[in-house]
Design an enzyme around this catalytic site. Structure first.
Site, PDB file in Angstrom:
ATOM      1  N   ASP A  14      10.995   9.504   3.701  1.00 14.24           N
ATOM      2  CA  ASP A  14       9.572   9.674   4.006  1.00 14.24           C
ATOM      3  C   ASP A  14       9.367  10.252   5.404  1.00 14.24           C
ATOM      4  O   ASP A  14       8.643  11.227   5.584  1.00 14.24           O
ATOM      5  CB  ASP A  14       8.828   8.328   3.916  1.00 14.24           C
ATOM      6  N   ARG A  94       7.149  -4.551  11.790  1.00 18.33           N
ATOM      7  CA  ARG A  94       6.268  -3.392  11.946  1.00 18.33           C
ATOM      8  C   ARG A  94       5.523  -3.370  13.268  1.00 18.33           C
ATOM      9  O   ARG A  94       5.428  -2.323  13.911  1.00 18.33           O
ATOM     10  CB  ARG A  94       5.283  -3.290  10.772  1.00 18.33           C
ATOM     11  N   ASP A 123       2.492  -1.446   5.153  1.00 26.42           N
ATOM     12  CA  ASP A 123       2.947  -0.996   6.463  1.00 26.42           C
ATOM     13  C   ASP A 123       1.916  -0.136   7.185  1.00 26.42           C
ATOM     14  O   ASP A 123       1.807  -0.177   8.406  1.00 26.42           O
ATOM     15  CB  ASP A 123       4.278  -0.251   6.333  1.00 26.42           C
ATOM     16  N   SER A 174      14.846   2.081  -2.385  1.00 30.77           N
ATOM     17  CA  SER A 174      14.225   2.208  -1.069  1.00 30.77           C
ATOM     18  C   SER A 174      14.530   0.929  -0.306  1.00 30.77           C
ATOM     19  O   SER A 174      14.143  -0.168  -0.717  1.00 30.77           O
ATOM     20  CB  SER A 174      12.710   2.400  -1.226  1.00 30.77           C
TER      21      SER A 174
END
Ligand code: ARG
Length: 395
Positions: A14, A94, A123, A174
């Site tokens: 990504d 995060r 996220d 992922s």
């Protein structure tokens, strides 16, 4: 002055396709990439740096492991951090990733942030909240969300733009990793009724492969945080890494749940969190020894609210700070040792000790007269007074 964007960069698919997009589609002439080391494999951190170099960005690697432990993992332990059975491993990482990007952006005087979060996940909320709270004047660009791309389309785009990729179209796990856990998503794992294949696990052994002998480990806590293993003092990063290895070897920490994302999507999630599962269980056992019944019950509500906010990435919310003031006050007594037995996927508490224990062997024991049983008689007679009156109405 070149138009500079700071891209939160993991080195994964990504965020890698975001690099050419920043130049071609969003018109930035200078792309800065920031990779934050929160304990993902050292190899991944290196791969990110190499890919960034190949794609011609100004790259920064920030080692935030110690800070991640002190300011994010330790508060999560104190709050028994848990969301629907998930120890919040990705969630609490995060904010620190975003905080580090903010630091770089301020230093370089850049005008925008970029990130690779999709529009379906949590996220985007966690990352952008920090950016908006600390640098509201800056623009935020989320190409994945804006372009609404599928993984297949991304891979195609990457091929066309010379972006190195490790994923293929048919094997798409992922992965998100840090000291507090590993998350595995994608492919058939998205099906709630699909049994996860052994190959998705890297930190935990399966029942068949884990040792046939249990292992006992004593975890020392000071004011709510783990400070030693088997009597040996350790810094937070080393202790958590060690606990991941030791508990993972016994298959502890696999989590397979349906998770309610912030947007309301129910998703099937798989995690491996050996240290988190073991340390959280130990911490709770110690609190249960030193806290009053009322404290423990009340704290469960506080913990739940804290966990909810951590899941949502509301890291700088005043309520979170208020809750932590309460949590930290109790932690003053959460000092002692918890003994755990690790065996075949399970971490069981088999002992706990603390100088602050509210337990009196002398009072509770079958063999002692210190607690005069006759003192209970009056209290037992009054017990359930109103309910007894109610019962008399219908009898
Ligand atoms: N569902 C988890 C969360 O929102 C973790 C998702 C991250 N995993 C990933 N492979 N990107 O905290």
């Amino acid at each position: 002055m070149p138009k500079t964007v700071v891209l939160v960069y993991s080195g994964g698919l990504d965020t890698s396709v975001c690099i050419p997009m920043m130049r071609e589609d969003y018109g930035f002439d200078h792309v800065v990439t920031v990779t934050v080391d929160v304990g993902q494999p050292a190899e991944d951190v290196q791969v990110a740096a190499d890919k960034a170099k190949a794609l011609g960005t100004e790259h920064y690697t920030v080692d935030a492991k110690a800070e991640f432990v002190e300011k994010h993992i330790f508060p999560a332990i104190k709050a028994n951090g848990d969301y629907e059975g998930y120890p919040l491993s990705t969630a609490i990482a995060r904010p620190i990733i975003s905080l580090k990007a903010v630091e770089v952006a301020k230093r370089l005087g850049s005008v925008a942030y970029g990130h690779g979060c999709t529009g379906k996940g949590n996220d985007q909320f966690r990352i952008e909240f920090i950016m908006r709270a600390l640098t509201p004047e800056m623009a935020i660009i989320a190409p994945m969300r804006e372009k609404n791309l599928t993984r297949k389309e991304e891979i195609e785009y990457a091929r066309q733009h010379g972006v190195p990729i490790s994923q293929t179209v048919d094997k798409i796990w992922s992965i998100d990793e840090n000291l507090w856990g590993r998350s595995i998503e994608g492919g058939r794992l998205e099906e709630p009724n699909y049994m996860p294949p052994e190959e998705i696990y890297q930190w935990t052994k399966g029942i068949a492969d884990s040792p046939n002998e249990p292992e006992i480990v004593a975890i020392g806590f000071e004011e709510g945080v783990p400070v030693s293993l088997n009597g040996q003092a350790m810094d937070g990063v080393s202790l958590i890494q060690k606990m991941n290895t030791v508990a993972g070897n016994h298959g502890v920490g696999r989590v397979d749940i349906m998770e309610d994302r912030m947007l309301g999507l129910k998703v099937r999630e798989n995690y491996e969190c050996p240290a988190a599962v073991t340390l959280l269980k130990a911490h709770y056992a110690l609190e249960a020894l030193v806290g009053t019944a009322a404290e423990i019950k009340f704290k469960a509500m506080v913990d739940r609210q804290w966990s909810e906010m951590a899941y949502q990435g509301l890291w700088l919310d005043p309520l979170k700070e208020d809750l932590e003031a309460f949590i930290n006050k109790i932690q003053e007594r959460v000092t002692g040792t918890v003994t755990m037995r690790l065996f075949k996927g399970n971490a069981a508490v088999i002992g706990r000790a603390s100088e602050f224990a509210l337990y009196s062997e002398d009072m509770a024991s079958f063999d002692s007269k210190t607690f005069d049983q006759q003192d209970s008689t009056g209290m037992v007679k009054i017990h359930g007074l109103q309910a007894r009156m109610y019962a008399s109405l219908t009898r």
